[in-house]
Design a protein around this motif. Structure first.
Motif, PDB file in Angstrom:
ATOM      1  N   MET A  25      -1.580   3.472   5.050  1.00  0.00           N
ATOM      2  CA  MET A  25      -0.354   2.709   4.793  1.00  0.00           C
ATOM      3  C   MET A  25       0.295   2.266   6.097  1.00  0.00           C
ATOM      4  N   VAL A  26       0.345   3.167   7.072  1.00  0.00           N
ATOM      5  CA  VAL A  26       0.928   2.840   8.382  1.00  0.00           C
ATOM      6  C   VAL A  26       0.171   1.671   9.004  1.00  0.00           C
ATOM      7  N   ARG A  27      -1.167   1.740   8.955  1.00  0.00           N
ATOM      8  CA  ARG A  27      -1.993   0.701   9.573  1.00  0.00           C
ATOM      9  C   ARG A  27      -1.904  -0.624   8.833  1.00  0.00           C
ATOM     10  N   MET A  28      -1.862  -0.582   7.496  1.00  0.00           N
ATOM     11  CA  MET A  28      -1.857  -1.825   6.716  1.00  0.00           C
ATOM     12  C   MET A  28      -0.487  -2.482   6.657  1.00  0.00           C
ATOM     13  N   PHE A  29       0.559  -1.670   6.550  1.00  0.00           N
ATOM     14  CA  PHE A  29       1.891  -2.237   6.293  1.00  0.00           C
ATOM     15  C   PHE A  29       2.903  -1.975   7.404  1.00  0.00           C
ATOM     16  N   GLY A  30       2.528  -1.140   8.379  1.00  0.00           N
ATOM     17  CA  GLY A  30       3.465  -0.824   9.457  1.00  0.00           C
ATOM     18  C   GLY A  30       4.667  -0.037   8.975  1.00  0.00           C
ATOM     19  N   CYS A  31       4.518   0.639   7.840  1.00  0.00           N
ATOM     20  CA  CYS A  31       5.634   1.418   7.276  1.00  0.00           C
ATOM     21  C   CYS A  31       5.554   2.855   7.790  1.00  0.00           C
ATOM     22  N   PRO A  32       6.616   3.642   7.609  1.00  0.00           N
ATOM     23  CA  PRO A  32       6.540   5.063   7.967  1.00  0.00           C
ATOM     24  C   PRO A  32       5.629   5.829   6.996  1.00  0.00           C
ATOM     25  N   ARG A  33       5.177   7.005   7.402  1.00  0.00           N
ATOM     26  CA  ARG A  33       4.446   7.881   6.491  1.00  0.00           C
ATOM     27  C   ARG A  33       5.368   8.248   5.338  1.00  0.00           C
ATOM     28  N   SER A  34       4.813   8.655   4.221  1.00  0.00           N
ATOM     29  CA  SER A  34       5.629   8.988   3.055  1.00  0.00           C
ATOM     30  C   SER A  34       6.559  10.163   3.364  1.00  0.00           C
ATOM     31  N   LYS A  35       7.839   9.970   3.070  1.00  0.00           N
ATOM     32  CA  LYS A  35       8.806  11.050   3.259  1.00  0.00           C
ATOM     33  C   LYS A  35       9.072  11.766   1.945  1.00  0.00           C
ATOM     34  N   PRO A  54       3.382  -4.430  -2.590  1.00  0.00           N
ATOM     35  CA  PRO A  54       2.033  -4.844  -2.181  1.00  0.00           C
ATOM     36  C   PRO A  54       1.405  -5.722  -3.262  1.00  0.00           C
ATOM     37  N   THR A  55       0.577  -6.662  -2.852  1.00  0.00           N
ATOM     38  CA  THR A  55      -0.135  -7.504  -3.824  1.00  0.00           C
ATOM     39  C   THR A  55      -1.304  -6.711  -4.409  1.00  0.00           C
ATOM     40  N   GLU A  56      -1.847  -7.214  -5.508  1.00  0.00           N
ATOM     41  CA  GLU A  56      -3.009  -6.545  -6.115  1.00  0.00           C
ATOM     42  C   GLU A  56      -4.177  -6.502  -5.133  1.00  0.00           C
ATOM     43  N   ASP A  57      -4.350  -7.585  -4.364  1.00  0.00           N
ATOM     44  CA  ASP A  57      -5.416  -7.616  -3.351  1.00  0.00           C
ATOM     45  C   ASP A  57      -5.221  -6.518  -2.312  1.00  0.00           C
ATOM     46  N   GLN A  58      -3.978  -6.338  -1.896  1.00  0.00           N
ATOM     47  CA  GLN A  58      -3.684  -5.299  -0.896  1.00  0.00           C
ATOM     48  C   GLN A  58      -3.946  -3.902  -1.462  1.00  0.00           C
ATOM     49  N   ILE A  59      -3.663  -3.733  -2.746  1.00  0.00           N
ATOM     50  CA  ILE A  59      -3.878  -2.428  -3.379  1.00  0.00           C
ATOM     51  C   ILE A  59      -5.372  -2.139  -3.491  1.00  0.00           C
ATOM     52  N   VAL A  60      -6.154  -3.173  -3.773  1.00  0.00           N
ATOM     53  CA  VAL A  60      -7.622  -3.019  -3.788  1.00  0.00           C
ATOM     54  C   VAL A  60      -8.102  -2.644  -2.381  1.00  0.00           C
ATOM     55  N   GLU A  61      -7.594  -3.343  -1.387  1.00  0.00           N
ATOM     56  CA  GLU A  61      -7.976  -3.090   0.003  1.00  0.00           C
ATOM     57  C   GLU A  61      -7.604  -1.658   0.425  1.00  0.00           C
ATOM     58  N   LEU A  62      -6.411  -1.228   0.017  1.00  0.00           N
ATOM     59  CA  LEU A  62      -5.947   0.129   0.325  1.00  0.00           C
ATOM     60  C   LEU A  62      -6.912   1.172  -0.262  1.00  0.00           C
ATOM     61  N   THR A  63      -7.281   0.980  -1.520  1.00  0.00           N
ATOM     62  CA  THR A  63      -8.204   1.909  -2.186  1.00  0.00           C
ATOM     63  C   THR A  63      -9.551   1.930  -1.469  1.00  0.00           C
ATOM     64  N   LEU A  64     -10.055   0.738  -1.125  1.00  0.00           N
ATOM     65  CA  LEU A  64     -11.344   0.652  -0.432  1.00  0.00           C
ATOM     66  C   LEU A  64     -11.286   1.359   0.913  1.00  0.00           C
ATOM     67  N   LYS A  65     -10.189   1.136   1.641  1.00  0.00           N
ATOM     68  CA  LYS A  65     -10.065   1.707   2.979  1.00  0.00           C
ATOM     69  C   LYS A  65      -9.997   3.237   2.929  1.00  0.00           C
TER      70      LYS A  65
END
Ligand SMILES: [Zn+2]
Length: 152
Positions: A25-35, A54-65
């Motif tokens: 998540m940090v790498r894909m979205f630049g967000c903080p780790r889950s608090k 996140p878009t559906e494409d991003q969620i697919v990418e997240l799962t793949l990664k």
């Protein structure tokens, strides 16, 4: 030496997966780790602070990664280091104020490093397969619920 407290009942494969998900998540979205995370054997959830859903494409990418990292069969290792030194390689913003001066840094291969006292697997090969069950977005918070299939 004292280390900060942690819920030791967390299921090690799920908790280790949380580390990988956070880093992804940090790498894909630049967000903080889950608090705000709730880790259970059967299913877990993590909240992330995002400006947009996140878009559906991003969620697919997240799962793949996340699965790509798991499938690398990375070793999960830990070492102790002074808080000041640790602060140069990991985000310590989630650390409680009363955390000790010596921290336990947990590494997932070269992919992730995080201060943590929880229980982890020894190798990501123990995690099985990561699946997102559901997710929703509300007022800057993206909540994702996930499970592991075939973890051991
Ligand atoms: Zn951990």
């Amino acid at each position: 030496m004292e280390l900060n407290s942690h819920n030791k009942q967390e299921y090690p494969p799920m908790h280790t997966c949380e580390h990988i998900l956070n880093q992804t998540m940090v790498r894909m979205f630049g967000c903080p780790r889950s608090k705000n995370a709730h880790i259970e054997r059967k299913k877990s959830k993590c909240d992330y602070e995002l400006k947009a859903a996140p878009t559906e494409d991003q969620i697919v990418e997240l799962t793949l990664k996340v699965n790509e990292i798991i499938d690398l069969h990375l070793p999960v290792t830990f070492g102790l280091m002074p808080r000041e030194e640790a602060g140069r390689i990991v985000d310590l913003s989630k650390l409680p104020d009363d955390a000790s001066e010596t921290l336990r840094i947990v590494r997932v291969g070269e992919y992730d490093a995080c201060a943590c006292i929880g229980q982890h697997v020894e190798n990501t090969s123990e995690l099985g397969h990561f699946e997102i069950i559901s997710h929703d977005y509300e007022e800057g918070r993206w909540r994702v619920r996930f499970r592991l299939v075939g973890s051991r």
